[in-house]
Each structure stands twice: as structure tokens, then as C-alpha cells.
Write a protein that holds these residues in place. Sequence first.
Motif, short mmCIF file in Angstrom:
data_model
loop_
_atom_site.label_atom_id
_atom_site.label_comp_id
_atom_site.label_asym_id
_atom_site.label_seq_id
_atom_site.Cartn_x
_atom_site.Cartn_y
_atom_site.Cartn_z
N GLY A 144 0.70 -1.01 0.05
CA GLY A 144 -0.07 -0.10 0.09
C GLY A 144 0.75 1.24 0.03
O GLY A 144 0.73 2.31 -0.85
N ILE A 145 2.02 1.16 0.77
CA ILE A 145 2.82 2.37 0.86
C ILE A 145 3.60 2.52 -0.45
O ILE A 145 3.66 3.70 -1.15
CB ILE A 145 3.98 2.10 1.88
CG1 ILE A 145 3.20 2.17 3.43
CG2 ILE A 145 5.07 3.13 1.74
CD1 ILE A 145 4.29 1.75 4.35
N PRO A 154 -4.31 6.50 -1.52
CA PRO A 154 -4.23 5.98 -0.23
C PRO A 154 -3.96 4.43 -0.01
O PRO A 154 -4.18 3.92 -0.85
CB PRO A 154 -5.73 6.48 0.26
CG PRO A 154 -6.22 7.26 -0.76
CD PRO A 154 -5.89 7.12 -2.05
N LEU A 155 -3.19 4.47 1.00
CA LEU A 155 -2.61 2.78 1.35
C LEU A 155 -3.68 1.99 1.32
O LEU A 155 -3.28 1.01 0.71
CB LEU A 155 -2.27 3.10 2.78
CG LEU A 155 -1.66 1.77 3.21
CD1 LEU A 155 -0.37 1.92 4.20
CD2 LEU A 155 -2.59 0.93 4.09
N ILE A 156 -4.88 2.27 1.44
CA ILE A 156 -6.03 1.32 1.68
C ILE A 156 -6.37 0.61 0.06
O ILE A 156 -6.45 -0.37 -0.11
CB ILE A 156 -7.33 1.66 2.00
CG1 ILE A 156 -8.27 0.78 2.25
CG2 ILE A 156 -7.72 2.84 1.24
CD1 ILE A 156 -9.58 1.18 3.02
N TYR A 157 -6.03 1.26 -0.80
CA TYR A 157 -6.23 1.06 -2.41
C TYR A 157 -5.18 -0.14 -2.58
O TYR A 157 -5.41 -1.30 -3.30
CB TYR A 157 -6.30 2.22 -3.28
CG TYR A 157 -7.34 2.80 -3.18
CD1 TYR A 157 -8.37 2.83 -4.13
CD2 TYR A 157 -7.32 4.22 -2.46
CE1 TYR A 157 -9.66 3.69 -3.98
CE2 TYR A 157 -8.44 4.93 -2.37
CZ TYR A 157 -9.40 4.59 -3.17
OH TYR A 157 -10.78 5.42 -3.34
N PRO A 300 12.84 7.90 4.09
CA PRO A 300 13.70 6.79 3.43
C PRO A 300 13.11 5.63 2.82
O PRO A 300 13.39 4.89 1.77
CB PRO A 300 14.80 6.37 4.33
CG PRO A 300 14.81 7.50 5.36
CD PRO A 300 13.14 7.99 5.44
N SER A 301 11.92 5.34 3.36
CA SER A 301 11.05 3.87 2.89
C SER A 301 10.66 4.59 1.36
O SER A 301 10.27 3.29 0.89
CB SER A 301 9.91 3.51 3.80
OG SER A 301 9.04 4.81 4.08
N GLN A 302 10.44 5.60 1.20
CA GLN A 302 10.00 5.84 -0.12
C GLN A 302 11.00 5.97 -1.27
O GLN A 302 11.02 6.18 -2.42
CB GLN A 302 9.29 7.27 -0.37
CG GLN A 302 8.00 7.27 0.72
CD GLN A 302 7.33 8.56 0.71
OE1 GLN A 302 7.83 9.60 -0.09
NE2 GLN A 302 6.22 9.03 1.16
N SER A 303 12.35 5.77 -1.01
CA SER A 303 13.28 5.81 -1.66
C SER A 303 13.37 5.21 -2.98
O SER A 303 13.69 5.75 -4.01
CB SER A 303 14.81 5.56 -0.97
OG SER A 303 14.72 4.27 -0.44
N TYR A 304 13.18 3.82 -2.82
CA TYR A 304 13.14 3.17 -4.26
C TYR A 304 12.02 3.57 -5.20
O TYR A 304 12.35 3.42 -6.62
CB TYR A 304 12.83 1.54 -3.69
CG TYR A 304 13.20 0.64 -4.68
CD1 TYR A 304 14.34 0.28 -4.91
CD2 TYR A 304 12.03 0.05 -5.52
CE1 TYR A 304 14.69 -0.90 -6.38
CE2 TYR A 304 12.38 -0.48 -6.67
CZ TYR A 304 13.85 -1.30 -6.93
OH TYR A 304 13.92 -2.03 -7.92
#
Length: 489
Positions: A144-145, A154-157, A300-304
Motif C-alpha cells: 500500500g505504501i 491512499p494506502l488502503i487501495y 527513506p522508505s519511499q526511496s526505491y
Amino acid sequence: MQGMDWLVIALFFILMVLIGVWSYRRIRGSGDFYTAGGKLPWWLSGISHHVSGYSGAVFTGYAAIAYTNGFTIYVWWALVIAVAVIIGAHLIAPKWANLRINYNVESPTEYLSIRYNLFTQQLMAWSGVILKLFDVGAKWAAIGILLNIFTGLPLIYGVLISGVVSLIYITIGGLWADVWTDFAQFLIQVVAAVIMFLVVMNMMGGVSSLAGIWSELPATHSQWFSEPYTLTYVLVYFFVVFLSYNGGTWNLAARYISSPSSRAAKKGAYLSGILYLIFPLIMFFPMWAAPLIIPGIEDPSQSYGLLAMELLPAGLVGLVLAGLFAATMSMTSSDANTISAVITRDILPNLSDKFKNLTQKQGLRIGRITTFIFTFLTLLIGIQNERFGGVIGLIIEWFGALIGPISVPMILGLLPAFKHSNEKAAISSVFAGLLTFVITKIITVPLSISVGAPVIVSLIVFIGLGFVNRHKAIRSEVEELVKQVNKKD
């Protein structure tokens, strides 16, 4: 995300469903649904074991560690797993196949009632099912992230899209659908990872960048061990990984159980271990280089995900996202299948007599229902993941710490050296490990202690009580079981 990216994603999901429909024709009973009828080829077992051992969390939570800490992520995660699986190929994997061959088991906990007693089996079955609810929920949250990074949805999707597709193919196709979608997902992951690897390597200066980037990064990024992932943490985590990847994580045991022979199980384990040794180096390189390309990322979790959108053209972004979906869905769907086996074969028959002595077709029907219900509950937890410490909190702290105590009696119970460790040793080790986990959550301790202390305490109790019982007679059923599972082809 461009139109071509959405097309690639749509084709990926259609492929997953089509594999499920195709696999549906191969399912005649619960044996086919849970263990592929014991006909799983070693190479498919090895690939499935490999891709079922990690999820989209690698590209979020672990990407964050690669971004902030560097090379240590390969050392404490991939290298440790590779060593554990290769050792387990010799010591553990063949024994799971022998359990199915000699005792007709369809779930990893089914043999525990013979090895120990019914209470021990039920304790470990219930504990494992509850633990997996949270672990699989974390995997859905990770995807989701990722979808949020790529699309802003949104994450839920992301949780619902990947979850619903997985529900369809795993519920109708069982393990055959699981392993063949694993194979397709592995191919997609390899293509996506190699493209990202080549693009980043070319951008950073070619082949020389494989070694050259480290001089441009902070000195700590090239170190094998970096706080909080110290040498002590790595050594402790090895015990957790050894137990988990050799069957303590039940969906991985299912790959060995489904093998036609102990030799095939061993070959599959070796293949999985070699893949863990090589493939993560390709997968992690863009994550290691990310601080040089996109410095100062707040999360940083969004880096990739940010890296993929920064560097790749339309279509290839969708392919990378499909690879990230694949990484999660391969693990979560295999978990759902194996947990369903435990519920159907080991838990329900002890709750009601109507679930005892089911035919293969009756077991198949109940299995599909339990698969659906379990997966649905994990989706709810995935949506509410922040209530449980987020993705990393769920995967490393909760799952990493709790899998050990549950796995100790299950894995060591297969080995002749520990045949004197009886049901009292098993139950005591589980409770001792769980109590230790609670204590580490109450007081502030280093990560190595919070993850390692429960499994170490469980090992000490299980082995120690076995030593105390070494002069006592062993039940004939236990002697026979240990003898049968340790047979060689």
C-alpha cells in the motif's frame, strides 16, 4: 504513472488470475490444494521458497535501511538467510518431505501431536496463526505504501487491490496457483530489478560505480555492521532466520513438504539459498546509490519508489511496480495457503467432531473457506498497520522476536539429537520465549536483545530440559517418527 504503466499493472493482475484459473483444474482434493499432491519439482520449489521469503517490505522498510545504513542490509538480511538456508538444505529440508511421505501430513504442525502431544500442537498452531495475521498484514501495508508513492492513492487501495487479486487465485488454485504465480512473479522481479540496476549503474558511471559509489557515500555505508545492526545483532538474528527459513515460517516448510522426495527438497533449498546470495546484490544496488541520486529524502522508505519514477520511462515504471506487487503477493498468498492447512487439518478437528475424518473434497471446500477468511483478516490489519508499530515494527520486532519461540520445538523436534526434549520441554520453551518477549517490550533494550532474547531463551529451555530427560525412556511413536523423517533417499 502513465497510461502504459497502468496497462502493465493490469496485465500483471490478469496474469495472476489466469494462473489461478488454470491451476483450479489441477485441484482434486486437499492434498493437491495444500501440497501439490507431493509433485512439486525441485527447481519450482526452490524459486517459490526464495520469492516467498520476502515481500514488498524489502522495497520500503529495507530500502529505508539501505538508504540510511548502506551495505549492512545485505549482510544481516540476505547473507544471513543464504547461509541459514544452505545449512538447512542438508539438516532440515529433507525431513519435511519425509514427513509427508511417511505420515501423509498436509500442514507443518500436523506432526507435532505425535512428536509431543495434542496440547503442544494446538498451542503452536494457534500461536502461529495469530502471529501470521500480523506478519501478513504488514506485507499488505508495505505494498500500500509503494502504490501511494507511485500514484498518490491512499494506502488502503494498494492493500485491497493486491489482496483481492491474491484472494481470487489462491482460493481457487491452492498451492499450484501459488507456486506458478511465484514463478511468474520471480521472472517479473528479475526483469524489473535488472532494469533498475542497469539504469542506476549507467547513471553513476558504468561498471566502475559498483565499487565507486562507496567512496562518495558516508563511510558507515560501506561497513558490514552498523548500529543498530551490529555483529551481535547479526549473530543473534541468524538463529531466528535459521529457524524461520527452514520451516518455522510455515509457508516455507510447505515447499519442502510438497517435494516428491527428500533429495528434491534438498536441491530446492540449495537453489533458494544461492538465489539469496546473488539476487539481493542486484536488487539493493539502486537502494545503496539512492542517497547520491535523491539526497535528503524525508521518508527513506519511499526511496526505491521515488528512484524508479525519477529514472524510468513510462511502461518500465509500471513493470517495476508490478515487480513490487509480485514480491508481496508471492509471500502473502503462500502464507494464506499454509495457514489454511493448519486451521483445517489441526485446529478445526479439535474444535468440532464434524471437521474430523474429512474426505479430500470436503477438506478442499473447508480449506478454501479458511483461506478466504484468513486473508480477509490480514487485509484489515494491513490497513491498520500503524496501530502496531508500522511495517518495520511488525516485521522485525514482532515477527522476528516471536517466530523463534514457536519454531524451536518444531524444527529441533525433527533432529535425533533433541529427541529427549519432550512435550514439557516444548511447552516450557514456547512460554519462556513469549515471556521474554513481553519483558523486552516493557523495558527498553537494544534491538539485538529484543529480537534475539526470546529465541535464545527458548533454545536454552528446550535443550536444557532435554538434557535433564536424557535418561528417561522415549515413547516408541517418537522414536519411530525421528527415524522415519531422518531417512535418506
